[in-house]
Design a protein around this motif. Sequence first.
Motif, PDB file in Angstrom:
ATOM      1  N   LEU A  11      -4.387  57.501  -6.107  1.00 19.44           N
ATOM      2  CA  LEU A  11      -4.052  56.096  -5.859  1.00 19.44           C
ATOM      3  C   LEU A  11      -4.270  55.749  -4.397  1.00 19.44           C
ATOM      4  CD1 LEU A  11      -2.958  53.345  -6.708  1.00 19.44           C
ATOM      5  CD2 LEU A  11      -0.642  54.278  -6.442  1.00 19.44           C
ATOM      6  N   HIS A  12      -3.846  56.615  -3.496  1.00 23.03           N
ATOM      7  CA  HIS A  12      -4.020  56.392  -2.063  1.00 23.03           C
ATOM      8  C   HIS A  12      -5.512  56.291  -1.727  1.00 23.03           C
ATOM      9  CE1 HIS A  12      -3.086  56.665   2.212  1.00 23.03           C
ATOM     10  NE2 HIS A  12      -4.049  57.558   2.309  1.00 23.03           N
ATOM     11  N   HIS A  13      -6.318  57.168  -2.304  1.00 20.87           N
ATOM     12  CA  HIS A  13      -7.757  57.135  -2.070  1.00 20.87           C
ATOM     13  C   HIS A  13      -8.340  55.795  -2.519  1.00 20.87           C
ATOM     14  CE1 HIS A  13     -11.902  58.489  -1.753  1.00 20.87           C
ATOM     15  NE2 HIS A  13     -12.091  58.089  -2.997  1.00 20.87           N
ATOM     16  N   TYR A  14      -7.934  55.316  -3.694  1.00 22.76           N
ATOM     17  CA  TYR A  14      -8.412  54.023  -4.193  1.00 22.76           C
ATOM     18  C   TYR A  14      -7.987  52.892  -3.262  1.00 22.76           C
ATOM     19  CZ  TYR A  14      -8.359  49.664  -6.760  1.00 22.76           C
ATOM     20  OH  TYR A  14      -8.502  48.346  -7.110  1.00 22.76           O
ATOM     21  N   ILE A  67     -13.354  50.288 -10.816  1.00 25.14           N
ATOM     22  CA  ILE A  67     -12.008  50.844 -10.619  1.00 25.14           C
ATOM     23  C   ILE A  67     -11.774  51.973 -11.615  1.00 25.14           C
ATOM     24  CG2 ILE A  67      -9.523  50.372 -10.665  1.00 25.14           C
ATOM     25  CD1 ILE A  67     -10.281  47.422  -9.913  1.00 25.14           C
ATOM     26  N   LYS A  68     -12.126  51.741 -12.877  1.00 21.53           N
ATOM     27  CA  LYS A  68     -11.955  52.771 -13.920  1.00 21.53           C
ATOM     28  C   LYS A  68     -12.717  54.044 -13.588  1.00 21.53           C
ATOM     29  CE  LYS A  68     -10.874  52.684 -17.819  1.00 21.53           C
ATOM     30  NZ  LYS A  68      -9.869  53.485 -18.470  1.00 21.53           N
ATOM     31  N   ALA A  69     -13.824  53.910 -12.858  1.00 22.83           N
ATOM     32  CA  ALA A  69     -14.644  55.068 -12.510  1.00 22.83           C
ATOM     33  C   ALA A  69     -14.134  55.796 -11.268  1.00 22.83           C
ATOM     34  CB  ALA A  69     -16.094  54.630 -12.286  1.00 22.83           C
ATOM     35  N   MET A  70     -13.119  55.257 -10.608  1.00 22.40           N
ATOM     36  CA  MET A  70     -12.583  55.921  -9.423  1.00 22.40           C
ATOM     37  C   MET A  70     -11.939  57.245  -9.828  1.00 22.40           C
ATOM     38  SD  MET A  70     -13.090  54.106  -6.614  1.00 22.40           S
ATOM     39  CE  MET A  70     -11.916  54.796  -5.473  1.00 22.40           C
ATOM     40  N   THR A  87      -1.958  43.732 -13.077  1.00 24.60           N
ATOM     41  CA  THR A  87      -2.767  44.896 -13.396  1.00 24.60           C
ATOM     42  C   THR A  87      -1.792  46.042 -13.588  1.00 24.60           C
ATOM     43  OG1 THR A  87      -3.112  45.426 -11.055  1.00 24.60           O
ATOM     44  CG2 THR A  87      -4.824  44.131 -12.148  1.00 24.60           C
ATOM     45  N   TYR A  88      -2.077  46.868 -14.564  1.00 25.00           N
ATOM     46  CA  TYR A  88      -1.224  48.004 -14.892  1.00 25.00           C
ATOM     47  C   TYR A  88      -2.130  49.218 -14.967  1.00 25.00           C
ATOM     48  CZ  TYR A  88       2.238  50.788 -17.411  1.00 25.00           C
ATOM     49  OH  TYR A  88       3.121  51.769 -17.792  1.00 25.00           O
ATOM     50  N   SER A  89      -1.938  50.143 -14.050  1.00 25.61           N
ATOM     51  CA  SER A  89      -2.829  51.294 -13.999  1.00 25.61           C
ATOM     52  C   SER A  89      -2.044  52.594 -13.946  1.00 25.61           C
ATOM     53  CB  SER A  89      -3.756  51.200 -12.785  1.00 25.61           C
ATOM     54  OG  SER A  89      -3.012  51.145 -11.582  1.00 25.61           O
ATOM     55  N   HIS A 112      -7.525  52.803  -0.242  1.00 22.31           N
ATOM     56  CA  HIS A 112      -8.204  52.830   1.049  1.00 22.31           C
ATOM     57  C   HIS A 112      -9.732  52.801   0.898  1.00 22.31           C
ATOM     58  CE1 HIS A 112      -4.146  54.038   2.185  1.00 22.31           C
ATOM     59  NE2 HIS A 112      -4.438  53.460   3.326  1.00 22.31           N
ATOM     60  N   SER A 113     -10.191  52.567  -0.320  1.00 19.05           N
ATOM     61  CA  SER A 113     -11.633  52.540  -0.571  1.00 19.05           C
ATOM     62  C   SER A 113     -12.217  51.168  -0.229  1.00 19.05           C
ATOM     63  CB  SER A 113     -11.916  52.844  -2.048  1.00 19.05           C
ATOM     64  OG  SER A 113     -11.484  51.768  -2.874  1.00 19.05           O
ATOM     65  N   ASP A 114     -13.518  51.152   0.016  1.00 14.87           N
ATOM     66  CA  ASP A 114     -14.212  49.885   0.257  1.00 14.87           C
ATOM     67  C   ASP A 114     -14.086  48.976  -0.961  1.00 14.87           C
ATOM     68  OD1 ASP A 114     -14.997  50.721   2.787  1.00 14.87           O
ATOM     69  OD2 ASP A 114     -16.987  51.372   2.133  1.00 14.87           O
ATOM     70  N   LEU A 115     -14.114  49.550  -2.156  1.00 14.43           N
ATOM     71  CA  LEU A 115     -13.975  48.759  -3.382  1.00 14.43           C
ATOM     72  C   LEU A 115     -12.666  47.987  -3.370  1.00 14.43           C
ATOM     73  CD1 LEU A 115     -14.691  47.884  -6.277  1.00 14.43           C
ATOM     74  CD2 LEU A 115     -13.702  50.055  -7.068  1.00 14.43           C
ATOM     75  N   PHE A 116     -11.552  48.673  -3.103  1.00 11.28           N
ATOM     76  CA  PHE A 116     -10.257  47.988  -3.089  1.00 11.28           C
ATOM     77  C   PHE A 116     -10.203  46.951  -1.981  1.00 11.28           C
ATOM     78  CE2 PHE A 116      -5.984  47.328  -1.520  1.00 11.28           C
ATOM     79  CZ  PHE A 116      -5.314  46.977  -2.681  1.00 11.28           C
TER      80      PHE A 116
END
Length: 89
Positions: free
Chosen positions: A55-58, A22-25, A45-47, A60-64
């Motif tokens: 944020l939108h990209h994250y 996540i940090k590398a996103m 979680t606080y980001s 909708h990512s496979d990781l999320f």
Amino acid sequence: MHFKPGNVEDFLALYKIAFPKIKAMPGCESLQLLIDKDTPEILFTYSHWENEEALHHYRHSDLFIETWRKTKALFDQKAEAWSVEELAI
């Protein structure tokens, strides 16, 4: 996030793997995991993200999608999420 009793350790194991990814996103400026002092089954979680697009990209990512699927199975209650901005006073 309010976890079922006994599921916090499972979440922490999952989060430990997901955290560096996540940090590398792109656009992730910071990421913290917080725990309620009185109720250890409640975590946050606080980001900080560079912008809404990152944020939108994250989100909708496979990781999320995969991490969220596994995390939701551990909940005792429906999770809540907020997007906030700092007020300059």
